[in-house]
Design a protein around this motif. Structure first.
Motif, PDB file in Angstrom:
ATOM      1  N   ASP A 149       0.820  -1.221   0.000  1.00 55.90           N
ATOM      2  CA  ASP A 149       0.000   0.000   0.000  1.00 55.90           C
ATOM      3  C   ASP A 149       0.849   1.264   0.000  1.00 55.90           C
ATOM      4  O   ASP A 149       0.506   2.246  -0.675  1.00 55.90           O
ATOM      5  N   GLU A 150       1.960   1.272   0.714  1.00 55.25           N
ATOM      6  CA  GLU A 150       2.827   2.450   0.736  1.00 55.25           C
ATOM      7  C   GLU A 150       3.384   2.749  -0.661  1.00 55.25           C
ATOM      8  O   GLU A 150       3.516   3.909  -1.048  1.00 55.25           O
ATOM      9  N   SER A 151       3.708   1.694  -1.389  1.00 52.91           N
ATOM     10  CA  SER A 151       4.231   1.874  -2.750  1.00 52.91           C
ATOM     11  C   SER A 151       3.167   2.483  -3.654  1.00 52.91           C
ATOM     12  O   SER A 151       3.446   3.382  -4.455  1.00 52.91           O
ATOM     13  N   ILE A 152       1.936   1.995  -3.528  1.00 54.34           N
ATOM     14  CA  ILE A 152       0.837   2.531  -4.330  1.00 54.34           C
ATOM     15  C   ILE A 152       0.603   4.003  -3.981  1.00 54.34           C
ATOM     16  O   ILE A 152       0.427   4.856  -4.862  1.00 54.34           O
ATOM     17  N   LEU A 153       0.649   4.335  -2.677  1.00 52.55           N
ATOM     18  CA  LEU A 153       0.466   5.721  -2.245  1.00 52.55           C
ATOM     19  C   LEU A 153       1.567   6.621  -2.801  1.00 52.55           C
ATOM     20  O   LEU A 153       1.307   7.739  -3.255  1.00 52.55           O
ATOM     21  N   THR A 154       2.804   6.121  -2.784  1.00 50.60           N
ATOM     22  CA  THR A 154       3.940   6.897  -3.301  1.00 50.60           C
ATOM     23  C   THR A 154       3.750   7.227  -4.770  1.00 50.60           C
ATOM     24  O   THR A 154       3.951   8.370  -5.203  1.00 50.60           O
ATOM     25  N   LEU A 155       3.367   6.224  -5.552  1.00 50.96           N
ATOM     26  CA  LEU A 155       3.195   6.441  -6.996  1.00 50.96           C
ATOM     27  C   LEU A 155       2.022   7.381  -7.275  1.00 50.96           C
ATOM     28  O   LEU A 155       2.154   8.333  -8.048  1.00 50.96           O
ATOM     29  N   MET A 156       0.896   7.134  -6.624  1.00 48.42           N
ATOM     30  CA  MET A 156      -0.298   7.924  -6.926  1.00 48.42           C
ATOM     31  C   MET A 156      -0.206   9.362  -6.421  1.00 48.42           C
ATOM     32  O   MET A 156      -0.926  10.232  -6.903  1.00 48.42           O
ATOM     33  N   ALA A 157       0.705   9.621  -5.473  1.00 50.94           N
ATOM     34  CA  ALA A 157       0.893  10.999  -4.994  1.00 50.94           C
ATOM     35  C   ALA A 157       1.392  11.911  -6.112  1.00 50.94           C
ATOM     36  O   ALA A 157       1.213  13.132  -6.067  1.00 50.94           O
ATOM     37  N   ALA A 158       2.008  11.321  -7.139  1.00 48.39           N
ATOM     38  CA  ALA A 158       2.511  12.108  -8.278  1.00 48.39           C
ATOM     39  C   ALA A 158       1.416  12.400  -9.303  1.00 48.39           C
ATOM     40  O   ALA A 158       1.646  13.117 -10.272  1.00 48.39           O
ATOM     41  N   LYS A 159       0.237  11.825  -9.127  1.00 50.72           N
ATOM     42  CA  LYS A 159      -0.959  12.120  -9.919  1.00 50.72           C
ATOM     43  C   LYS A 159      -0.799  11.867 -11.430  1.00 50.72           C
ATOM     44  O   LYS A 159      -0.870  12.794 -12.240  1.00 50.72           O
ATOM     45  N   PRO A 160      -0.599  10.617 -11.824  1.00 51.83           N
ATOM     46  CA  PRO A 160      -0.600  10.308 -13.260  1.00 51.83           C
ATOM     47  C   PRO A 160      -1.984  10.550 -13.846  1.00 51.83           C
ATOM     48  O   PRO A 160      -2.988  10.530 -13.120  1.00 51.83           O
ATOM     49  N   ASP A 161      -2.054  10.760 -15.164  1.00 46.77           N
ATOM     50  CA  ASP A 161      -3.344  10.985 -15.816  1.00 46.77           C
ATOM     51  C   ASP A 161      -4.112   9.685 -16.020  1.00 46.77           C
ATOM     52  O   ASP A 161      -5.350   9.692 -16.040  1.00 46.77           O
ATOM     53  N   ILE A 162      -3.403   8.592 -16.202  1.00 47.33           N
ATOM     54  CA  ILE A 162      -4.015   7.267 -16.314  1.00 47.33           C
ATOM     55  C   ILE A 162      -3.154   6.279 -15.534  1.00 47.33           C
ATOM     56  O   ILE A 162      -1.919   6.318 -15.622  1.00 47.33           O
ATOM     57  N   PHE A 163      -3.790   5.409 -14.768  1.00 46.92           N
ATOM     58  CA  PHE A 163      -3.075   4.319 -14.098  1.00 46.92           C
ATOM     59  C   PHE A 163      -3.451   3.014 -14.787  1.00 46.92           C
ATOM     60  O   PHE A 163      -4.628   2.707 -14.964  1.00 46.92           O
ATOM     61  N   ASP A 164      -2.424   2.253 -15.151  1.00 50.63           N
ATOM     62  CA  ASP A 164      -2.624   1.021 -15.914  1.00 50.63           C
ATOM     63  C   ASP A 164      -1.873  -0.118 -15.234  1.00 50.63           C
ATOM     64  O   ASP A 164      -0.679  -0.002 -14.945  1.00 50.63           O
ATOM     65  N   HIS A 165      -2.579  -1.179 -14.937  1.00 46.59           N
ATOM     66  CA  HIS A 165      -1.923  -2.402 -14.439  1.00 46.59           C
ATOM     67  C   HIS A 165      -2.638  -3.591 -15.075  1.00 46.59           C
ATOM     68  O   HIS A 165      -3.862  -3.688 -15.020  1.00 46.59           O
ATOM     69  N   ASN A 166      -1.875  -4.470 -15.668  1.00 46.50           N
ATOM     70  CA  ASN A 166      -2.467  -5.528 -16.480  1.00 46.50           C
ATOM     71  C   ASN A 166      -2.780  -6.805 -15.704  1.00 46.50           C
ATOM     72  O   ASN A 166      -1.915  -7.340 -15.009  1.00 46.50           O
ATOM     73  N   ILE A 167      -3.998  -7.294 -15.880  1.00 48.28           N
ATOM     74  CA  ILE A 167      -4.397  -8.579 -15.304  1.00 48.28           C
ATOM     75  C   ILE A 167      -3.811  -9.722 -16.133  1.00 48.28           C
ATOM     76  O   ILE A 167      -3.647 -10.834 -15.663  1.00 48.28           O
ATOM     77  N   GLU A 168      -3.524  -9.449 -17.403  1.00 41.30           N
ATOM     78  CA  GLU A 168      -2.845 -10.324 -18.382  1.00 41.30           C
ATOM     79  C   GLU A 168      -3.678 -11.485 -18.899  1.00 41.30           C
ATOM     80  O   GLU A 168      -3.755 -11.734 -20.098  1.00 41.30           O
ATOM     81  N   THR A 169      -4.297 -12.266 -18.001  1.00 38.32           N
ATOM     82  CA  THR A 169      -5.012 -13.459 -18.443  1.00 38.32           C
ATOM     83  C   THR A 169      -6.137 -13.783 -17.464  1.00 38.32           C
ATOM     84  O   THR A 169      -6.323 -13.082 -16.458  1.00 38.32           O
ATOM     85  N   VAL A 170      -6.881 -14.820 -17.743  1.00 36.01           N
ATOM     86  CA  VAL A 170      -8.005 -15.204 -16.885  1.00 36.01           C
ATOM     87  C   VAL A 170      -7.484 -15.884 -15.626  1.00 36.01           C
ATOM     88  O   VAL A 170      -6.331 -16.309 -15.544  1.00 36.01           O
ATOM     89  N   ARG A 171      -8.343 -15.990 -14.625  1.00 40.12           N
ATOM     90  CA  ARG A 171      -7.933 -16.543 -13.331  1.00 40.12           C
ATOM     91  C   ARG A 171      -7.310 -17.933 -13.467  1.00 40.12           C
ATOM     92  O   ARG A 171      -6.249 -18.210 -12.905  1.00 40.12           O
ATOM     93  N   ARG A 172      -7.945 -18.833 -14.202  1.00 45.06           N
ATOM     94  CA  ARG A 172      -7.493 -20.231 -14.294  1.00 45.06           C
ATOM     95  C   ARG A 172      -6.080 -20.351 -14.841  1.00 45.06           C
ATOM     96  O   ARG A 172      -5.321 -21.246 -14.449  1.00 45.06           O
ATOM     97  N   LEU A 173      -5.694 -19.456 -15.751  1.00 44.24           N
ATOM     98  CA  LEU A 173      -4.399 -19.571 -16.415  1.00 44.24           C
ATOM     99  C   LEU A 173      -3.295 -18.741 -15.767  1.00 44.24           C
ATOM    100  O   LEU A 173      -2.138 -18.786 -16.209  1.00 44.24           O
ATOM    101  N   THR A 174      -3.620 -17.987 -14.720  1.00 45.58           N
ATOM    102  CA  THR A 174      -2.657 -17.041 -14.153  1.00 45.58           C
ATOM    103  C   THR A 174      -1.364 -17.708 -13.703  1.00 45.58           C
ATOM    104  O   THR A 174      -0.264 -17.233 -14.009  1.00 45.58           O
ATOM    105  N   LYS A 175      -1.444 -18.807 -12.980  1.00 48.02           N
ATOM    106  CA  LYS A 175      -0.223 -19.449 -12.471  1.00 48.02           C
ATOM    107  C   LYS A 175       0.681 -19.928 -13.596  1.00 48.02           C
ATOM    108  O   LYS A 175       1.902 -19.922 -13.464  1.00 48.02           O
TER     109      LYS A 175
END
Length: 309
Positions: A149-175
């Motif tokens: 959570d501290e890392s997320i707070l640090t990044l978001m304090a800089a106020k990007p215009d869009i935040f993007d984080h990829n889920i990449e694939t469906v739950r079953r195939l993640t591992k």
């Protein structure tokens, strides 16, 4: 590779037009001159010629070019990273200014060796770009930073215009597809960002062609919407080398059109879906109106100041 063990041939719609014009060469030269990395090159993105040569856009990859994770879909080098380059944020900002980019995407290798996963360097890069290219909108694409959570707070304090984080694939195939990252942790990161900054567009991407079902794709859409995601990208997985996961299926353009329609019906404000769609593909078109107005105002202000001189 299909169920009979035969490698699938790429269909016609996946043929890529090569364009190495002046803009392409100019951007490549600038990246080498500033000792910068781009995910366009490191991940063997199929859109590099369109983005560099036609749209004059690039996705900067900070924190080096060695990833601490070994995801089975990704061509980025894996290993033990070197020390941090503390001048990198300024060099990225200088390049953005020289290129007069309208929109920039900043991503990074996963740096699990760092306590904050690289969040502080992301934040410093955002701030450096704001100082040197205030007319440019900024999208960030970090790893899950281990869900800290501290890392997320640090990044978001800089106020990007869009935040993007990829889920990449469906739950079953993640591992099988991802290393270290988990499906639920990615959802938690996306949800936390939306809680911290409700007005910031939140974006995620999913690759198809790895053996998922249509029902699983729809389930992933529902999970993303339930966790605050506004923008969805759906693209075809392409095997970067024979050492990576096989392609199980190539989706047709019509299949992507159907998935886009389903996504929009579920409330995503934008869905980029297509065989060559990637996280940062046409990213400049996904900026919200408030950010776009700020960009246009600053461009006009800069032009007026230049004329006055």
């Amino acid at each position: 590779m299909d169920k009979h063990g035969t490698y699938l041939r790429k269909p016609e719609w996946l043929k890529i037009r090569i364009n190495t014009n002046h803009d392409y060469r100019d951007i490549k030269h600038l990246m080498r001159e500033e000792r910068l990395h781009t995910v366009c090159e490191e991940a063997k993105c199929p859109n590099i010629h369109e983005c560099w040569a036609s749209r004059r856009t690039a996705t900067f990859m900070i924190l080096g070019d060695i990833c601490t994770r070994g995801c089975r879909f990704c061509a980025v080098k894996t290993g033990r990273p070197t020390e941090l380059d503390l001048l990198e944020p300024e060099r990225v900002a200088d390049s953005v200014s020289k290129m007069r980019l309208r929109h920039v995407v900043v991503t990074a290798v996963a740096r699990d060796d760092l306590k904050d996963g690289g969040a502080l360097v992301f934040a410093e890069t955002i701030r450096a770009i704001r100082r040197k290219a205030p007319y440019c909108t900024i999208e960030v694409l970090p790893s899950d930073m281990k869900g800290d959570d501290e890392s997320i707070l640090t990044l978001m304090a800089a106020k990007p215009d869009i935040f993007d984080h990829n889920i990449e694939t469906v739950r079953r195939l993640t591992k099988r597809v991802r290393a270290i990252a988990t499906y639920d942790r990615s959802l938690a990161v996306l949800r936390r960002v939306k809680e911290l900054s409700p007005n910031t567009p939140v974006k995620s991407s999913i690759m198809v062609g790895l053996g998922e079902t249509k029902e699983e794709i729809i389930e992933t859409m529902d999970d993303l919407r339930a966790n605050g995601v506004d923008i969805l990208v759906i693209g075809q997985y392409l095997q970067p080398t024979r050492k990576h996961l096989d392609v199980i299926r190539y989706y047709s353009p019509q299949a992507f059109d159907e998935l886009r329609d389903i996504a929009l019906s579920k409330g995503f404000r934008h869905c980029e879906a297509g065989p060559l769609a990637r996280s940062s593909y046409h990213a400049d078109e996904q900026v919200d109106e408030e950010s776009r107005r700020r960009h246009d105002h600053l461009i006009q202000q800069t032009e007026e100041e230049t004329k006055a001189e």
